[in-house]
Design a protein around this motif. Structure first.
Motif, PDB file in Angstrom:
ATOM      1  N   LEU A 273      17.203  20.943 -27.420  1.00 18.31           N
ATOM      2  CA  LEU A 273      15.971  21.718 -27.309  1.00 18.31           C
ATOM      3  C   LEU A 273      14.947  21.149 -28.286  1.00 18.31           C
ATOM      4  O   LEU A 273      15.171  21.176 -29.495  1.00 18.31           O
ATOM      5  N   PRO A 274      13.838  20.607 -27.792  1.00 15.51           N
ATOM      6  CA  PRO A 274      12.830  20.068 -28.706  1.00 15.51           C
ATOM      7  C   PRO A 274      12.108  21.190 -29.444  1.00 15.51           C
ATOM      8  O   PRO A 274      11.915  22.280 -28.907  1.00 15.51           O
ATOM      9  N   ALA A 275      11.720  20.920 -30.674  1.00 18.16           N
ATOM     10  CA  ALA A 275      11.023  21.926 -31.480  1.00 18.16           C
ATOM     11  C   ALA A 275      10.084  21.233 -32.450  1.00 18.16           C
ATOM     12  O   ALA A 275      10.257  20.059 -32.771  1.00 18.16           O
ATOM     13  N   THR A 276       9.095  21.977 -32.910  1.00 22.99           N
ATOM     14  CA  THR A 276       8.127  21.491 -33.885  1.00 22.99           C
ATOM     15  C   THR A 276       8.192  22.389 -35.105  1.00 22.99           C
ATOM     16  O   THR A 276       8.221  23.609 -34.977  1.00 22.99           O
ATOM     17  N   ARG A 277       8.232  21.783 -36.271  1.00 24.96           N
ATOM     18  CA  ARG A 277       8.236  22.550 -37.517  1.00 24.96           C
ATOM     19  C   ARG A 277       6.813  22.586 -38.061  1.00 24.96           C
ATOM     20  O   ARG A 277       6.171  21.559 -38.227  1.00 24.96           O
ATOM     21  N   ILE A 278       6.335  23.782 -38.340  1.00 24.90           N
ATOM     22  CA  ILE A 278       5.031  23.990 -38.964  1.00 24.90           C
ATOM     23  C   ILE A 278       5.303  24.727 -40.268  1.00 24.90           C
ATOM     24  O   ILE A 278       5.563  25.926 -40.256  1.00 24.90           O
TER      25      ILE A 278
ATOM     26  N   ILE B 162      18.549  23.119 -31.181  1.00 25.11           N
ATOM     27  CA  ILE B 162      17.483  22.325 -31.790  1.00 25.11           C
ATOM     28  C   ILE B 162      18.092  21.189 -32.611  1.00 25.11           C
ATOM     29  O   ILE B 162      17.676  20.033 -32.494  1.00 25.11           O
ATOM     30  N   ASN B 163      19.088  21.510 -33.426  1.00 22.70           N
ATOM     31  CA  ASN B 163      19.717  20.496 -34.282  1.00 22.70           C
ATOM     32  C   ASN B 163      20.443  19.424 -33.480  1.00 22.70           C
ATOM     33  O   ASN B 163      20.494  18.264 -33.890  1.00 22.70           O
TER      34      ASN B 163
END
Length: 97
Positions: free
Chosen positions: A35-40, A30-31
């Motif tokens: 790998l794309p990611a979304t923070r909630i 992710i960093n």
């Protein structure tokens, strides 16, 4: 969320379990932007579409169990699981493009 619909995202630990790797490896991906990611708030969610895309990019056949990858002529296994091999193949494919 309705019970009859499939979730569009998964968590880091669930993905690590599916790919038979550590959560630290998922965080590194992710960093690094692999790998794309979304923070909630404090949660990190990964889109299932991105996971399927990475899994489909690889030339390695998908295996259900995280057993070691062994060629037919070998009598011993290696420490690379199919999930790790898939991740490595996807990373190499990105570098070549």
């Amino acid at each position: 969320m309705r019970k009859d619909t499939q979730p569009e995202y998964t968590g880091v630990s669930a993905l690590a379990k599916k790919w038979a790797c550590s959560t630290a490896k998922i965080y590194r991906m992710i960093n690094s932007g692999d790998l794309p990611a979304t923070r909630i708030r404090t949660m990190i969610r990964i889109p299932l579409a991105a996971i399927h895309e990475i899994e489909n990019q690889t030339a390695c056949p998908k295996q259900e169990s995280p057993a070691s990858v062994v060629s037919p002529g070998e009598t011993h296994g290696t420490s690379i699981t199919s999930a790790n091999a898939s991740l490595r193949a996807a990373r190499i494919a990105r570098r070549l493009n």
